[in-house]
Design an enzyme around this catalytic site. Sequence first.
Site, PDB file in Angstrom:
ATOM      1  N   ASP A 249      34.760  46.474  50.299  1.00  0.00           N
ATOM      2  CA  ASP A 249      34.923  45.322  49.417  1.00  0.00           C
ATOM      3  C   ASP A 249      35.881  45.703  48.285  1.00  0.00           C
ATOM      4  O   ASP A 249      35.701  46.752  47.629  1.00  0.00           O
ATOM      5  CB  ASP A 249      33.567  44.903  48.842  1.00  0.00           C
ATOM      6  CG  ASP A 249      33.663  43.637  48.005  1.00  0.00           C
ATOM      7  OD1 ASP A 249      33.437  42.552  48.564  1.00  0.00           O
ATOM      8  OD2 ASP A 249      33.956  43.742  46.798  1.00  0.00           O
ATOM      9  N   ASN A 257      42.265  37.383  41.015  1.00  0.00           N
ATOM     10  CA  ASN A 257      42.614  35.978  41.238  1.00  0.00           C
ATOM     11  C   ASN A 257      42.668  35.197  39.928  1.00  0.00           C
ATOM     12  O   ASN A 257      43.589  34.401  39.693  1.00  0.00           O
ATOM     13  CB  ASN A 257      41.600  35.328  42.179  1.00  0.00           C
ATOM     14  CG  ASN A 257      41.945  35.522  43.641  1.00  0.00           C
ATOM     15  OD1 ASN A 257      43.106  35.721  44.003  1.00  0.00           O
ATOM     16  ND2 ASN A 257      40.943  35.471  44.511  1.00  0.00           N
ATOM     17  N   HIS A 262      46.013  33.034  42.724  1.00  0.00           N
ATOM     18  CA  HIS A 262      45.628  33.246  44.126  1.00  0.00           C
ATOM     19  C   HIS A 262      46.794  33.769  44.976  1.00  0.00           C
ATOM     20  O   HIS A 262      46.570  34.412  46.001  1.00  0.00           O
ATOM     21  CB  HIS A 262      45.096  31.935  44.722  1.00  0.00           C
ATOM     22  CG  HIS A 262      43.757  31.552  44.176  1.00  0.00           C
ATOM     23  ND1 HIS A 262      42.579  32.093  44.635  1.00  0.00           N
ATOM     24  CD2 HIS A 262      43.409  30.696  43.168  1.00  0.00           C
ATOM     25  CE1 HIS A 262      41.555  31.578  43.959  1.00  0.00           C
ATOM     26  NE2 HIS A 262      42.037  30.718  43.058  1.00  0.00           N
ATOM     27  N   ASP A 266      46.384  36.856  47.435  1.00  0.00           N
ATOM     28  CA  ASP A 266      46.732  36.910  48.865  1.00  0.00           C
ATOM     29  C   ASP A 266      47.598  38.126  49.171  1.00  0.00           C
ATOM     30  O   ASP A 266      47.432  38.787  50.208  1.00  0.00           O
ATOM     31  CB  ASP A 266      47.465  35.634  49.282  1.00  0.00           C
ATOM     32  CG  ASP A 266      46.540  34.424  49.332  1.00  0.00           C
ATOM     33  OD1 ASP A 266      45.315  34.622  49.288  1.00  0.00           O
ATOM     34  OD2 ASP A 266      47.051  33.286  49.404  1.00  0.00           O
ATOM     35  N   GLU A 292      37.122  39.031  50.382  1.00  0.00           N
ATOM     36  CA  GLU A 292      37.732  40.339  50.121  1.00  0.00           C
ATOM     37  C   GLU A 292      36.983  41.464  50.810  1.00  0.00           C
ATOM     38  O   GLU A 292      37.173  42.642  50.486  1.00  0.00           O
ATOM     39  CB  GLU A 292      37.787  40.610  48.609  1.00  0.00           C
ATOM     40  CG  GLU A 292      36.441  40.775  47.941  1.00  0.00           C
ATOM     41  CD  GLU A 292      35.817  39.461  47.469  1.00  0.00           C
ATOM     42  OE1 GLU A 292      34.976  39.501  46.563  1.00  0.00           O
ATOM     43  OE2 GLU A 292      36.184  38.395  48.015  1.00  0.00           O
TER      44      GLU A 292
END
Length: 390
Positions: A249, A257, A262, A266, A292
């Site tokens: 994770d 973010n 965002h 990405d 994630e």
Amino acid sequence: MHLTAFFRPLVTLILGTERKQQLRISRSLTAAYVFLACVGLQIYASRAGLLEAEHGWRVAMLCLANITLWYGLLRSGLNLRFRDPALTMPQVLAAMTIIVYAYSISDRIHGSIMMLLTLVQVFGIFTMSLRDARLAGLYSLTLMGIVMVYKSITDPVHYPYQVEVAHFVLLAAILPTISHLAAQLSAMRARLQSQKNELAQAVTRIQILATRDELTGLFNRRHMLEVLTQHQKRLIRSGHHRFCLALLDIDHFKRINDTHGHGVGDEVLREFAATLQRALRDTDVLARWGGEEFLLLINDTSPDLAIIGVDRARELLAASPLLAHMPDLKVTFSAGLTGYDDVEELSTCIERADRALYRAKSEGRDRTVIDDAPPPQVGVAGTERLTAAH
């Protein structure tokens, strides 16, 4: 059934074993029927007194030599050295030349030879391009025209010019028609090939969408479960195929973010996945598990050794900025690692890795925690194996 088995070795001897070569040889032998018809016609005309025996045998030997030549080239594999392995154009031109020659020495039966010329042209349209079909038609029409003029001058008894003009007009009408059909077939083949390519690309895209995560290109959750199931079956079958699962994770991903947007998030996911793959072995499998989170299958190892690969990924991630245009952005990850036990469900092993991941987060993140505790309950697969053992 037995008859097919009896003839199969003979077919293999004649056509070989390679599928495309078999098709090329069978087409060539099919076209050889035209020459055999020509040979039969020459023999019949010789016996009926319509043709000099010497001329008949000369054409027959030429036809048989032509059949043998092309069969030898195809069966030996020498044809594979050429741009067109089927050698369609050379075969068609050779056939037309022989037939025109037969026309020139067939005296009173020469009119029947023209039908063979059109048959050869028809044979070629299924494999030749439009350009080659037109060239073959022009070649045969020109060569036949020259022979007709020559024979009407040198042998007007058997080749009266009135008949030769009629023959030429007929050929001039038929051969372009066949070339036109060749153009239509060529366009049809190109269209079908294009549709086939588009269909293959569509199938590939569907397979990718069904098995891959669109953002990272890794296996998606659904396909990863199929991969895990296959490894589980392999372990049950062999009894010694061990593997480990690690649930990874990205630390504080929500903060990335919220702070950078965002789009940057990405990019982080994509580059994180690429970095992990560079650190892994070819036999290991990485999937995007959701958000994630990533699930890593580490093959043929124990948790004590599997952690080496996870730590290698962590070192590679820390060695340089993940995003070149954001050198101050530091990305770390937490991981929960466990070994799969062959007497448990896959879901049990994944839950154990998830508990280890939770511990890694609660202990400060940017670390790997191993949970190698025995499974709390025996799964279906393990129950079957224990029952079989008793």
